[in-house]
Scaffold this motif. Structure first.
Motif, PDB file in Angstrom:
ATOM      1  N   ILE A   1      88.029 -18.568  54.983  1.00  0.00           N
ATOM      2  CA  ILE A   1      87.274 -17.489  55.635  1.00  0.00           C
ATOM      3  C   ILE A   1      86.964 -16.386  54.633  1.00  0.00           C
TER       4      ILE A   1
ATOM      5  N   ASN B   1      85.118 -22.475  75.048  1.00  0.00           N
ATOM      6  CA  ASN B   1      85.545 -21.079  74.990  1.00  0.00           C
ATOM      7  C   ASN B   1      86.277 -20.683  76.274  1.00  0.00           C
TER       8      ASN B   1
ATOM      9  N   SER C   1      82.569 -10.222  58.364  1.00  0.00           N
ATOM     10  CA  SER C   1      81.108 -10.364  58.385  1.00  0.00           C
ATOM     11  C   SER C   1      80.400  -9.029  58.495  1.00  0.00           C
TER      12      SER C   1
ATOM     13  N   GLY D   1      87.204 -12.950  61.105  1.00  0.00           N
ATOM     14  CA  GLY D   1      85.849 -13.320  60.703  1.00  0.00           C
ATOM     15  C   GLY D   1      84.835 -12.266  61.067  1.00  0.00           C
ATOM     16  N   ARG D   2      84.988 -11.651  62.246  1.00  0.00           N
ATOM     17  CA  ARG D   2      84.046 -10.600  62.656  1.00  0.00           C
ATOM     18  C   ARG D   2      84.157  -9.385  61.747  1.00  0.00           C
TER      19      ARG D   2
ATOM     20  N   LEU E   1      93.526 -18.471  67.307  1.00  0.00           N
ATOM     21  CA  LEU E   1      92.069 -18.581  67.230  1.00  0.00           C
ATOM     22  C   LEU E   1      91.405 -17.235  67.436  1.00  0.00           C
ATOM     23  N   LEU E   2      91.913 -16.463  68.396  1.00  0.00           N
ATOM     24  CA  LEU E   2      91.340 -15.135  68.623  1.00  0.00           C
ATOM     25  C   LEU E   2      91.577 -14.224  67.415  1.00  0.00           C
ATOM     26  N   THR E   3      92.744 -14.360  66.794  1.00  0.00           N
ATOM     27  CA  THR E   3      93.024 -13.567  65.585  1.00  0.00           C
ATOM     28  C   THR E   3      92.065 -13.919  64.462  1.00  0.00           C
ATOM     29  N   LEU E   4      91.849 -15.217  64.240  1.00  0.00           N
ATOM     30  CA  LEU E   4      90.921 -15.653  63.197  1.00  0.00           C
ATOM     31  C   LEU E   4      89.498 -15.218  63.520  1.00  0.00           C
ATOM     32  N   GLN E   5      89.138 -15.262  64.803  1.00  0.00           N
ATOM     33  CA  GLN E   5      87.806 -14.788  65.195  1.00  0.00           C
ATOM     34  C   GLN E   5      87.634 -13.320  64.879  1.00  0.00           C
ATOM     35  N   ASP E   6      88.674 -12.518  65.133  1.00  0.00           N
ATOM     36  CA  ASP E   6      88.608 -11.088  64.830  1.00  0.00           C
ATOM     37  C   ASP E   6      88.507 -10.858  63.330  1.00  0.00           C
TER      38      ASP E   6
END
Length: 505
Positions: free
Chosen positions: A313, A122, A183, A179-180, A172-177
């Motif tokens: 996702i 990270n 969820s 996913g958040r 990656l940060l976009t995909l993390q956002d």
């Protein structure tokens, strides 16, 4: 180390182990167990819990105290002479405690190393993102907007340059956002709009649709309710066209690629309005639905990969939402009859009474109890009793209005709330229920079971003015019906309807 030993957690576990030591001595002496058995049974849980939740130096200290407690039993057992030959069991108990802690210590060490690797990865991604953004700002300050556009145009013509120009840390940060955000939405009503909005933003497209797959009927249904202003150029069919091919093969179909694929040319001819991309939403081998993407503004060789990542996702998010809804449904309903359980019924009744009071509408309650239900269990077995309960619940669902709130109140008691129904209407429905049960014997394993029930009917504000009094009034009328001979309806007017020849028992 000093901070570890001053922690409340350490002293709490230590005090617990010390307090359990005399209890273990007493239990061992009282039960006449061999030495070491009682300390192992009582001290193993707190020792293991300390190993899982405390720092290493703390749980090893707790382990030493627990092991000492195993041997302390030797000096305090009043029946020492009788159990002297079992000293080796104390050693074995101490060895078991140490072995458990060592296994946990080994496992926790692996977890710590794994977490450390994740933190390092990270940090590296954040560093790359920072360097990339820093370089972008420097380049922008040295070149004009025209030069940047010219550079982007030349890079779009060169596949190699396009691949190397992907900002993976930012992706990656976009995909993390994404996913958040997915969820945090537990229901499809809020999840599907989030899926559509993030897909449009990430893929830079004008149109995005989600169709959910019904396994039983093998049909597709739009996840969002149709609106008059919506103009859907494409509606996928489950039995023909590109959508059917995607459902069968579980593969993404891009229109540009499909035009060059001889296998799909004939299928595309059937789907003249085929969108830019159709992707299956799958979790494992289970099909959740289809993701329909159309009118993509930017052409990129990586768009297929991004659709693949997003579809996975989204599929996980929708599957989690469906599981969450199913768990909520299971928690609110009786597992045998499918009606609401007692707790959920009380919550819904409170809301209905509150609405009836605010809107000055009618609300009535029907409460029933199956007559002589215990005899079904005693005579035919509990499976017959369960079958009777399910059949009675089915009859309630059939006779009662669709908007009625039905519940299994407890045991063989059923209750229903009738919205916008006066007492006279509720009493007539109760009579219909009673007659249906009486005139429709239940067939169980070749035997006809004659089922009857007693009913109590009441109406809100006559005289009950709250949920507690409303249920109590219905229960009192039900009790009068059972006292009066069963298989009858008793309500506010104190008149009863009973089958001739029925006797109280």
């Amino acid at each position: 180390m000093r901070n570890y030993y001053t922690a409340i957690q350490f002293w709490s576990y230590s005090l617990l182990v010390v307090c359990l030591c005399p209890l273990a001595v007493f239990l061992g002496a009282y039960m006449n167990w061999p030495l070491g058995i009682a300390p192992l049974l009582l001290l193993a849980p707190p020792t293991v819990l300390a190993a899982v939740s405390s720092p290493r130096v703390c749980y090893w200290t707790i382990t030493v105290i627990s092991v000492s407690s195993c041997f302390a039993e030797i000096f305090f057992r009043p029946d020492l002479e009788e159990v002297r030959s079992t000293y080796p069991l104390s050693i074995m108990s101490a060895a078991v405690l140490i072995g458990l802690v060592m296994l946990i210590d080994l496992y926790m060490g692996k977890l710590r190393r794994k977490l450390s690797q994740l933190h390092q990865q990270n940090d590296e991604l954040v560093r790359q993102l920072y360097e990339t953004q820093k370089q972008s700002i420097a380049d922008a300050s040295k070149s004009t907007i025209a030069e940047l556009k010219e550079k982007q145009t030349s890079e779009s013509k060169d596949n190699t340059s396009a691949e190397s120009g992907v900002n993976y840390p930012l992706l990656l940060l976009t995909l993390q956002d994404i996913g958040r955000r997915i969820s945090t939405n537990q229901s499809n009503e809020s999840l599907i709009p989030t899926v559509i909005s993030t897909a449009k933003a990430s893929l830079q497209c004008e149109s995005c649709q989600i169709y959910l797959w019904d396994t039983k009927s093998r049909t597709l249904k739009n996840a969002l309710p149709a609106r008059a202003r919506d103009q859907l150029d494409y509606r996928p069919a489950a039995n023909h066209g590109v959508a059917a091919w995607v459902i069968e093969h579980r593969q993404i179909v891009m229109r540009n690629d499909a035009d060059q694929d001889y296998r799909l040319k004939r299928i595309i001819e059937e789907d003249a309005q085929m969108p830019d991309a159709i992707a299956p939403l799958t979790v494992g081998s289970e099909l959740i639905g289809l993701l329909i993407i159309d009118k993509i503004d930017v052409e990129s060789p990586t768009i297929g990969r991004l659709i693949y990542i997003l579809s996975n996702i989204y599929a996980l998010g929708i599957k989690n939402s469906q599981l969450f809804k199913r768990i909520e449904e299971m928690a609110s309903r009786d597992g045998l009859t499918g009606l609401y359980n007692h707790a959920t019924f009380q919550e819904k009744l409170h809301e209905l009474v509150k609405n009836a009071e605010a809107q000055s509408t009618n609300l009535s309650i029907i409460m029933s109890d199956i007559d002589h239900f215990k005899s079904f269990n005693d005579t035919y077995g509990h499976q017959a009793g369960d079958f009777v309960l399910k059949e009675v619940a089915r009859i309630w669902k059939t006779v009662m209005p669709e908007n009625a709130v039905l519940a299994r109140y407890g045991g063989e008691e059923f209750i229903g709330v009738l919205l916008d129904h006066e007492y006279s209407q509720a009493r007539q429905i109760a009579e219909d229920l009673r007659e249906t049960l009486e005139n429709c014997p239940i067939l169980f394993e070749g035997q006809q079971l004659q089922v009857t029930a007693s009913f109590g009917v009441t109406e809100y504000r006559h005289p009950a003015t709250n949920t507690k009094d409303l249920v109590r009034a219905a229960d009192e009328y039900l009790y009068k019906a059972k006292e009066g001979g069963r298989n009858q309806v008793v309500g506010l007017d104190s008149n009863t309807t009973r089958k001739p020849g029925t006797q109280a028992s």
